[in-house]
Scaffold this motif. Sequence first.
Motif, PDB file in Angstrom:
ATOM      1  N   LYS A 186      61.347  -9.150  52.306  1.00 52.78           N
ATOM      2  CA  LYS A 186      60.438  -8.285  53.048  1.00 52.78           C
ATOM      3  C   LYS A 186      60.602  -6.809  52.716  1.00 52.78           C
ATOM      4  CE  LYS A 186      59.195 -10.975  57.127  1.00 52.78           C
ATOM      5  NZ  LYS A 186      59.211 -11.043  58.607  1.00 52.78           N
ATOM      6  N   ASP A 187      61.761  -6.432  52.193  1.00 48.52           N
ATOM      7  CA  ASP A 187      62.003  -5.007  51.914  1.00 48.52           C
ATOM      8  C   ASP A 187      61.493  -4.584  50.540  1.00 48.52           C
ATOM      9  OD1 ASP A 187      63.215  -4.743  54.383  1.00 48.52           O
ATOM     10  OD2 ASP A 187      65.221  -5.195  53.608  1.00 48.52           O
ATOM     11  N   ALA A 188      61.064  -5.521  49.713  1.00 50.89           N
ATOM     12  CA  ALA A 188      60.577  -5.185  48.368  1.00 50.89           C
ATOM     13  C   ALA A 188      59.107  -4.779  48.422  1.00 50.89           C
ATOM     14  CB  ALA A 188      60.774  -6.380  47.442  1.00 50.89           C
ATOM     15  N   GLU A 189      58.574  -4.335  47.273  1.00 47.40           N
ATOM     16  CA  GLU A 189      57.170  -3.929  47.206  1.00 47.40           C
ATOM     17  C   GLU A 189      56.279  -5.146  47.500  1.00 47.40           C
ATOM     18  OE1 GLU A 189      56.185  -1.036  47.101  1.00 47.40           O
ATOM     19  OE2 GLU A 189      57.839   0.120  46.275  1.00 47.40           O
ATOM     20  N   PRO A 190      55.346  -5.029  48.440  1.00 47.08           N
ATOM     21  CA  PRO A 190      54.606  -6.215  48.905  1.00 47.08           C
ATOM     22  C   PRO A 190      53.832  -6.956  47.829  1.00 47.08           C
ATOM     23  CG  PRO A 190      53.666  -4.168  49.795  1.00 47.08           C
ATOM     24  CD  PRO A 190      54.987  -3.811  49.187  1.00 47.08           C
ATOM     25  N   LEU A 191      53.142  -6.249  46.927  1.00 48.18           N
ATOM     26  CA  LEU A 191      52.387  -6.946  45.888  1.00 48.18           C
ATOM     27  C   LEU A 191      53.320  -7.663  44.918  1.00 48.18           C
ATOM     28  CD1 LEU A 191      49.501  -4.434  45.053  1.00 48.18           C
ATOM     29  CD2 LEU A 191      49.452  -6.424  46.566  1.00 48.18           C
ATOM     30  N   SER A 229      48.265  -1.695  51.104  1.00 44.26           N
ATOM     31  CA  SER A 229      47.180  -0.722  51.289  1.00 44.26           C
ATOM     32  C   SER A 229      47.696   0.525  51.991  1.00 44.26           C
ATOM     33  CB  SER A 229      46.048  -1.363  52.086  1.00 44.26           C
ATOM     34  OG  SER A 229      44.984  -0.455  52.280  1.00 44.26           O
ATOM     35  N   ARG A 230      48.513   0.327  53.005  1.00 40.03           N
ATOM     36  CA  ARG A 230      49.066   1.476  53.741  1.00 40.03           C
ATOM     37  C   ARG A 230      49.911   2.370  52.837  1.00 40.03           C
ATOM     38  NH1 ARG A 230      53.399   3.331  56.065  1.00 40.03           N
ATOM     39  NH2 ARG A 230      54.692   1.600  55.335  1.00 40.03           N
ATOM     40  N   ARG A 231      50.603   1.753  51.880  1.00 37.89           N
ATOM     41  CA  ARG A 231      51.446   2.518  50.943  1.00 37.89           C
ATOM     42  C   ARG A 231      50.640   3.095  49.782  1.00 37.89           C
ATOM     43  NH1 ARG A 231      56.977  -1.153  50.074  1.00 37.89           N
ATOM     44  NH2 ARG A 231      57.359  -1.622  52.286  1.00 37.89           N
ATOM     45  N   GLY A 232      49.345   2.835  49.752  1.00 41.05           N
ATOM     46  CA  GLY A 232      48.515   3.355  48.665  1.00 41.05           C
ATOM     47  C   GLY A 232      48.661   2.589  47.374  1.00 41.05           C
ATOM     48  N   GLN A 233      49.101   1.322  47.437  1.00 39.21           N
ATOM     49  CA  GLN A 233      49.344   0.527  46.234  1.00 39.21           C
ATOM     50  C   GLN A 233      48.204  -0.436  45.908  1.00 39.21           C
ATOM     51  OE1 GLN A 233      52.997  -1.326  47.393  1.00 39.21           O
ATOM     52  NE2 GLN A 233      54.254   0.485  47.011  1.00 39.21           N
ATOM     53  N   LEU A 234      47.299  -0.661  46.858  1.00 42.19           N
ATOM     54  CA  LEU A 234      46.200  -1.592  46.649  1.00 42.19           C
ATOM     55  C   LEU A 234      45.013  -0.829  46.070  1.00 42.19           C
ATOM     56  CD1 LEU A 234      45.398  -4.590  47.122  1.00 42.19           C
ATOM     57  CD2 LEU A 234      44.439  -3.871  49.321  1.00 42.19           C
ATOM     58  N   ALA A 293      48.846 -17.421  34.471  1.00 43.72           N
ATOM     59  CA  ALA A 293      48.054 -16.389  33.807  1.00 43.72           C
ATOM     60  C   ALA A 293      46.960 -15.878  34.733  1.00 43.72           C
ATOM     61  CB  ALA A 293      47.447 -16.935  32.514  1.00 43.72           C
ATOM     62  N   CYS A 294      46.312 -16.783  35.445  1.00 44.66           N
ATOM     63  CA  CYS A 294      45.264 -16.384  36.392  1.00 44.66           C
ATOM     64  C   CYS A 294      45.835 -15.511  37.508  1.00 44.66           C
ATOM     65  CB  CYS A 294      44.599 -17.622  36.989  1.00 44.66           C
ATOM     66  SG  CYS A 294      43.566 -18.544  35.838  1.00 44.66           S
ATOM     67  N   ILE A 295      46.977 -15.903  38.025  1.00 47.79           N
ATOM     68  CA  ILE A 295      47.604 -15.113  39.094  1.00 47.79           C
ATOM     69  C   ILE A 295      47.986 -13.733  38.571  1.00 47.79           C
ATOM     70  CG2 ILE A 295      49.619 -14.949  40.609  1.00 47.79           C
ATOM     71  CD1 ILE A 295      47.534 -16.980  41.533  1.00 47.79           C
ATOM     72  N   GLY A 296      48.541 -13.668  37.353  1.00 50.30           N
ATOM     73  CA  GLY A 296      48.917 -12.380  36.773  1.00 50.30           C
ATOM     74  C   GLY A 296      47.721 -11.467  36.591  1.00 50.30           C
ATOM     75  N   GLY A 297      46.620 -12.013  36.096  1.00 49.05           N
ATOM     76  CA  GLY A 297      45.419 -11.210  35.922  1.00 49.05           C
ATOM     77  C   GLY A 297      44.858 -10.723  37.236  1.00 49.05           C
ATOM     78  N   SER A 315      44.493  -6.639  38.843  1.00 51.16           N
ATOM     79  CA  SER A 315      43.323  -5.990  39.442  1.00 51.16           C
ATOM     80  C   SER A 315      43.609  -5.482  40.849  1.00 51.16           C
ATOM     81  CB  SER A 315      42.138  -6.966  39.475  1.00 51.16           C
ATOM     82  OG  SER A 315      42.282  -7.927  40.497  1.00 51.16           O
ATOM     83  N   PHE A 316      44.592  -6.084  41.527  1.00 51.84           N
ATOM     84  CA  PHE A 316      44.932  -5.636  42.872  1.00 51.84           C
ATOM     85  C   PHE A 316      45.619  -4.267  42.886  1.00 51.84           C
ATOM     86  CE2 PHE A 316      45.429 -10.241  44.621  1.00 51.84           C
ATOM     87  CZ  PHE A 316      44.078 -10.297  44.892  1.00 51.84           C
ATOM     88  N   ARG A 317      46.341  -3.952  41.821  1.00 48.73           N
ATOM     89  CA  ARG A 317      47.206  -2.766  41.849  1.00 48.73           C
ATOM     90  C   ARG A 317      46.422  -1.479  41.582  1.00 48.73           C
ATOM     91  NH1 ARG A 317      50.745  -6.814  40.015  1.00 48.73           N
ATOM     92  NH2 ARG A 317      52.672  -6.846  41.245  1.00 48.73           N
TER      93      ARG A 317
END
Length: 230
Positions: free
Chosen positions: A81-86, A149-154, A193-197, A201-203
């Motif tokens: 839980k303490d790591a970067e969420p994405l 999103s709150r951290r500005g990463q999304l 591969a699909c998950i990585g792609g 796009s999420f980041r």
Amino acid sequence: MARRTKAEAEQTRNDLLDAAEALFFERGVSGTSLDDIARAAGVTRGAVYWHFKNKLDLFCAMEHRVRLPHEELLERTMSRKDAEPLDVIEESVVASLSSLFEDEQKQRVLSILFHRCEYVGDMAEALARFEEAKSRLWVLFLDAFREASRRGQLAAAWTPEVACLTLRACMTGLLDEWMRDPANPGECNASCACIGGLFSSFRRGSPADLPPHPLLEEVLQQAKKQNGRE
């Protein structure tokens, strides 16, 4: 003597579960009777009822011999839980897919759950564990997307709700397709591969012309070879 009898009873129970798993995978749940399972295990029908109340009870016991991917994902995600969420979500999903690829028994059981059981009548209860794990997982993932999103990463193109729904649709489709042919070794690479792609796009800050995921080229080459044989 009592200790040996208890061990023998446990062995009979395991033989019945092994037989049920094999027959459910081969014939489907509705196409398999308790008599079929008893014969395959080399025991009487009475032995089945000694260990299990009915087919639903036997089915649930068979299912509980493996950890479902959604349960693994819950455990992996909650432990970081303490790591970067994405990063946590992506790495947990890929690790769970890899774990599934390495476990043939889990593949069989998941294939039975996805494609070889009709959840009507008494068998509707068999979905309870699966649905509970899914529900808890997607609540957890939505919270993680909201934190990203709150951290500005999304990325701005995504809301947490749409990102979570898209990941859910992607994972459901990938698992559904994979479990139609669980022995296909290319499905794991294609899924990762699909998950990585998708996560690229999420980041936030990811350019539209990102280089392909490392596994994508291998997947595309496999697809070309398959198309060439058709």
